[in-house]
Design a protein around this motif. Structure first.
Motif, short mmCIF file in Angstrom:
data_model
loop_
_atom_site.label_atom_id
_atom_site.label_comp_id
_atom_site.label_asym_id
_atom_site.label_seq_id
_atom_site.Cartn_x
_atom_site.Cartn_y
_atom_site.Cartn_z
N PRO A 792 1.00 -1.12 -0.01
CA PRO A 792 0.13 -0.01 0.11
C PRO A 792 0.82 1.28 0.01
N LEU A 793 0.35 2.41 -0.74
CA LEU A 793 1.21 3.57 -0.79
C LEU A 793 1.53 4.22 0.56
N GLU A 794 0.37 4.00 1.49
CA GLU A 794 0.63 4.73 2.76
C GLU A 794 1.82 3.77 3.58
N GLU A 795 1.73 2.80 3.44
CA GLU A 795 3.30 2.23 4.02
C GLU A 795 4.45 2.46 3.26
N LYS A 796 4.43 2.74 1.88
CA LYS A 796 5.85 2.95 1.38
C LYS A 796 6.05 4.34 1.99
N ALA A 797 5.11 5.18 1.78
CA ALA A 797 5.42 6.81 2.33
C ALA A 797 6.05 6.70 3.83
N LYS A 798 5.29 5.96 4.53
CA LYS A 798 5.82 6.01 6.07
C LYS A 798 7.06 5.43 6.31
N LEU A 799 7.42 4.29 5.49
CA LEU A 799 8.83 3.77 5.41
C LEU A 799 9.85 4.78 5.23
#
Length: 955
Positions: A792-799
């Motif tokens: 998911p995009l949200e997980e990518k951005a958070k990482l």
């Protein structure tokens, strides 16, 4: 008299500046200057003011690609001598700077072929031998003409004031803003033809001159030039000092003086080439060597950005020690003391290459700033770079090639001698495995010497574009390998004796091939040798292409009756055979070697080696152990399975690496299956304990799975490699090898399960002792997550943000660009594509390249396929309109991944429409056509192997 005339021109210009800009002349002492009670001066001021018109003029064709031809360079050097430059640089913060330049030179005859090379933004003032000339009459197409009607036989003086933008592509005077503390840094980088991007000059190697450098910079900046600093002064009351130097005080504006800027003056350099001039400035931090001058060393300092101090400090002593050992070794071998007054070494951000040998101020890429503990292989490579650049102080700076066709005299020599220094230099025992690393570098030359664009070591260089194109594997590694062969042929003592004569005879001069070879030939005569180097020069330096050597053994009753060495030309080379001197190893059933040294292979298709007659028939044979020859070594039929089964039993590390190279060559040539080779890597690399060999084998595997395996089999072949690396990582005891295993685990990860493991590493660590993720590792993992549509995009951005919060460096910014470009989103791809094509984008090129690297993902064929057609629509214009660096990066980073007949046809059609004068694009396309053909052959062999395996399985 000349001084008075020049002064009058400056006064005139100063007064006009005051009138038109409203600058406070009295503040800088201008009023005192213009009110001088000198009737001669007053008359000259009046005379000049009658026709002088102050203007700013920009070259309308500054973006056109104008190169200096060899013919033009010869026309200048035939009449110009005794060149002396004065350069005052007013280095403002921000995007631009101002320069004041004067050149004194002698003409043996006037000529309409005299001009300065200059890729600048604006000329503010131009004066030729006291005649003020409108800039628009002389400044066009990156050149500033010296009108014949103003020239004089004998002494001439040109004065130019100009404004220029800092470079953002690493060539010229590059500007960088540190994202951590917002401090600004600038540095010059000129080879081969970019000094003219910083100041007007005769930008060719054989018009050597002296440089008097003066700078005005922010108060907290350090400035490093080629020479020692003479004076540092505040700007107030500087008028007389500037006049004494011949610089108009009007250059110091009230804004500068009130901004707390500082003046520096440097000593005049020795007579050197323009590409070796240097100016590095910014709030640099530094360390200084504690060696006393009495010990025979020049003053030495290491400079770096302030934010990098904690990473540089642990390696400073090693850095200085390598440099000191190198100086001692070179002084002894060359019979010539270190030729310059100081030796600074500077880490530079966004540097385009490994390093650059500016006189007394060597610049290095920040890739050699070790933010994480380096592997031994990385330290070895850095040591080689330090010694390579240091050797240039003699070979390249003290004695310089006459024109770029002899570039190899610089680079081949520095590459060879630095490795020789590492292998036998006193105090460098830690680096004595240098020849293993040297052989790894030879792969670069082997590859390029089989391309249709290969060239002789002494290349034909018609212009400076050709010069840019020969900074390649031929010039560096083939040339260095040829010198290693020559060194073996004539002996160490004779080689060094020839070098001593060379430096003594040609100090501060320009040379050609005949001068270097002549010195070695004289040394051979002194040694009583009858070797004639003319034949060697013709075979090795004046022809192109690679030879292939293959053994053939005829035996009877377990003894060799005849040992033949077959020689032929590899693809795209000249159809000739060459002389080789090499060592041959014969292996028994226990893989113990019998080595026969100094075997001469004659320049003919078959050489019979009589000395091997009667020896026991070997289980396996290898030509060129110890790697003194430059040749593709083929294995005979018995040796291939023997080495594949027992490779780990070969005791000599260098030989083991060379056998890997020979097996890999068979894959590249379509003579062996990529699948079989990868199986060998899984088997043998699991046992390999020597770092350069292990990384070479896995490097071959990465290339194989990326290009020589059809895309539908990528996961099939990467998975066993990933599993082998993970398995070994869990039991490995060497901290050094664990770093490599982590790197390659990330590289081979291809399935969702692999990436989940990497994600776990990112969140929790590897849970394996001493297997620590570097910051680069973390960004690489995040990049793989970003390109995968299943996360998911949200997980990518958070990482990504978690890492960026901890890392404020430029590496973090580049990683952010790459990750965001890798997002599997059609709208994102379209936006980026348009950004790449926009000529008006002001973004730093290195940031754009990072985005390009993330754009073309192997896993996003559905998203990137539309840009394959668009690529061929725009590539010609990219090369016409953009910088060389931008065009080349676009070509390679944005090219289609598919290696299909359709893509091959598109590149072949592109080759037909490329103009002959677009040499760089033509070279890129020709090599791409050859590489696609090679990949298609290898993939065909792979598919045939898969079919055969299926048939066997079915039966």
């Amino acid at each position: 008299s000349r001084r008075r005339h020049t002064r009058s021109s400056l006064v005139s210009w100063a007064r006009r500046c005051v009138q038109e800009t409203g600058i406070n002349a009295e503040y800088m002492g201008i009023q005192k200057m213009t009110e001088a009670k000198n009737p001669i001066l007053e008359n000259q001021v009046k005379e000049i003011n009658d026709f002088f018109k102050y203007e700013q003029y920009a070259d309308p064709q500054t973006r056109d690609k104008i190169y200096l031809s060899h013919v033009e360079a010869n026309e200048r050097s035939n009449v110009i001598s005794k060149v002396q430059y004065l350069l005052a640089l007013f280095l403002h913060k921000g995007s631009e700077y101002v320069g004041y330049f004067s050149a004194d030179f002698d003409l043996s005859a006037t000529s309409d072929k005299i001009f300065f090379d200059f890729q600048g933004k604006q000329i503010l003032f131009y004066c030729c031998n006291d005649e003020i000339v409108p800039a628009k009459d002389v400044f066009l197409k990156r050149r500033v003409q010296v009108p014949k009607k103003y020239q004089k036989e004998g002494h001439n003086k040109i004065i130019i004031a100009y404004r220029n933008d800092y470079a953002t592509n690493g060539n010229g005077l590059h500007h960088f803003v540190d994202p951590e503390d917002k401090e600004e840094y600038v540095y010059s980088n000129f080879e081969p033809f970019a000094a003219n991007k910083m100041f007007p000059c005769f930008d060719q190697p054989n018009l050597k001159g002296t440089l008097k450098l003066v700078t005005v910079t922010p108060n907290n900046w350090e400035v490093i030039g080629n020479e020692l600093e003479l004076a540092t002064l505040p700007l107030t009351n500087l008028g007389q000092k500037l006049l004494d130097l011949g610089i108009p005080p009007i250059m110091i504006t009230k804004e500068l003086a009130e901004s707390n800027y500082k003046f520096r003056e440097f000593k005049i350099t020795r007579t050197i080439s323009t590409y070796l001039f240097a100016c590095i400035a910014g709030p640099y931090d530094s360390f200084e060597s504690g060696r006393a001058k009495e010990e025979g060393y020049p003053p030495m300092r290491i400079f770096f950005r302030k934010s990098l101090r904690k990473f540089v400090e642990p390696y400073v002593e090693e850095f200085f020690n390598v440099t000191e050992c190198g100086i001692k070794y070179y002084e002894q071998s060359f019979g010539y003391k270190f030729p310059f007054s100081k030796y600074d070494q500077i880490y530079c951000p966004e540097f385009n290459s490994g390093a650059m040998e500016n006189v007394g101020a060597v610049t290095f890429t920040e890739n050699y700033v070790f933010k994480d503990p380096p592997t031994e292989e990385t330290r070895l490579r850095f040591t080689s770079t330090i010694l390579h650049e240091l050797s240039h102080m003699w070979f390249g700076d003290l004695v310089t090639m006459n024109w770029w066709n002899d570039l190899w005299l610089n680079e081949s020599f520095a590459t060879f001698i630095s490795n020789l220094c590492m292998s036998i230099g006193v105090g460098l025992y830690k680096y004595q495995t240098s020849w293993t690393q040297f052989h790894k570098g030879k792969g670069w030359a082997y590859r390029e010497d089989q391309e249709p664009t290969t060239h002789p070591i002494t290349a034909t260089v018609e212009n400076t574009e050709d010069a840019e194109n020969i900074f390649d594997g031929i010039t560096y590694m083939k040339g260095a390998s040829s010198l290693k062969q020559l060194y073996y042929l004539i002996s160490h003592d004779t080689f060094c004796d020839g070098l001593k004569e060379y430096f003594k005879t040609f100090e501060w001069k320009n040379t050609e091939l005949k001068d270097f070879i002549g010195s070695l030939q004289n040394a051979l005569k002194r040694a009583g040798s009858t070797i004639d180097l003319d034949a060697w020069v013709k075979q090795w330096l004046c022809t192109k292409g690679l030879n292939e050597l293959r053994p053939e053994i005829i035996s009877k009753d377990g003894l060799i009756t005849e040992f033949r060495v077959h020689q032929e030309a590899a693809v795209n080379g000249d159809p000739i055979c060459r002389m080789h001197m090499l060592d041959i190893a014969l292996y028994d059933k226990n893989f113990l070697a019998t080595t026969v040294k100094r075997v001469l292979i004659e320049p003919k298709p078959i050489t019979v080696i009589d000395i091997l007659k009667g020896k026991p028939t070997p289980v396996a044979t290898y030509l060129n152990v110890n790697d003194f020859a430059f040749s593709k070594i083929q294995l005979d039929a018995p040796s291939i399975p023997a080495f594949q089964q027992e490779l780990n039993k070969i005791n000599e590390n260098l030989t083991r690496l060379m056998i890997w190279r020979s097996l890999w060559d068979m894959v590249r040539d379509g003579k062996a299956s990529t699948k079989d080779f990868l199986g060998l890597v899984v088997k043998q690399a699991a046992l390999e304990q020597v770092e350069p060999i292990f990384t070479s084998a896995l490097g071959f595997a990465i290339a194989a799975t990326t290009w020589y395996v059809p895309i539908e089999f990528h996961k099939t072949e990467n998975t066993p490699l990933f599993e082998m690396v993970i398995k070994r990582l869990k039991i490995e005891t060497s901290e050094n090898m664990k770093k490599h295993l982590v790197n390659h685990a990330i590289a081979f990860a291809c399935t969702h399960e692999h990436k989940l493991l990497l994600l776990q590493w990112l969140k929790e660590g590897t849970q394996i002792k001493d297997a620590i993720l570097s910051q680069t590792n973390k960004y690489s993992i995040i990049g793989k997550i970003y390109e995968d549509k299943d996360f998911p995009l949200e997980e990518k951005a958070k990482l990504l943000q978690q890492e960026l919060d901890k890392d404020k460096s430029d590496e973090g910014l580049r990683a952010k660009k790459a990750c965001e470009a890798a997002l599997p989103n059609a709208e994102n791809k379209a936006k980026l594509w348009n950004w790449f094509l926009d000529e008006n984008v002001k973004e730093n090129e290195h940031m754009i390249f990072s985005a390009m690297a993330g754009f073309m993902s192997w896993e996003q064929e559905d998203l990137t396929k539309p840009y394959q057609e668009k690529y061929f629509d725009v590539i010609v214009k990219i090369f016409e309109k953009r910088t060389r660096s931008y065009a080349e990066e676009f070509f390679y980073l944005m090219k289609p991944h598919d290696n299909t007949p359709e893509i091959l046809a598109k590149f072949e059609n592109l080759l037909k429409v490329v103009k002959s004068e677009e040499k760089t694009l033509k070279k890129c396309v020709m090599e791409e056509v050859e590489d696609i053909k090679r990949v298609m052959r290898a993939q065909k062999v792979y598919r045939e192997g898969v079919k055969l395996q299926k048939l066997i399985y079915q039966k």
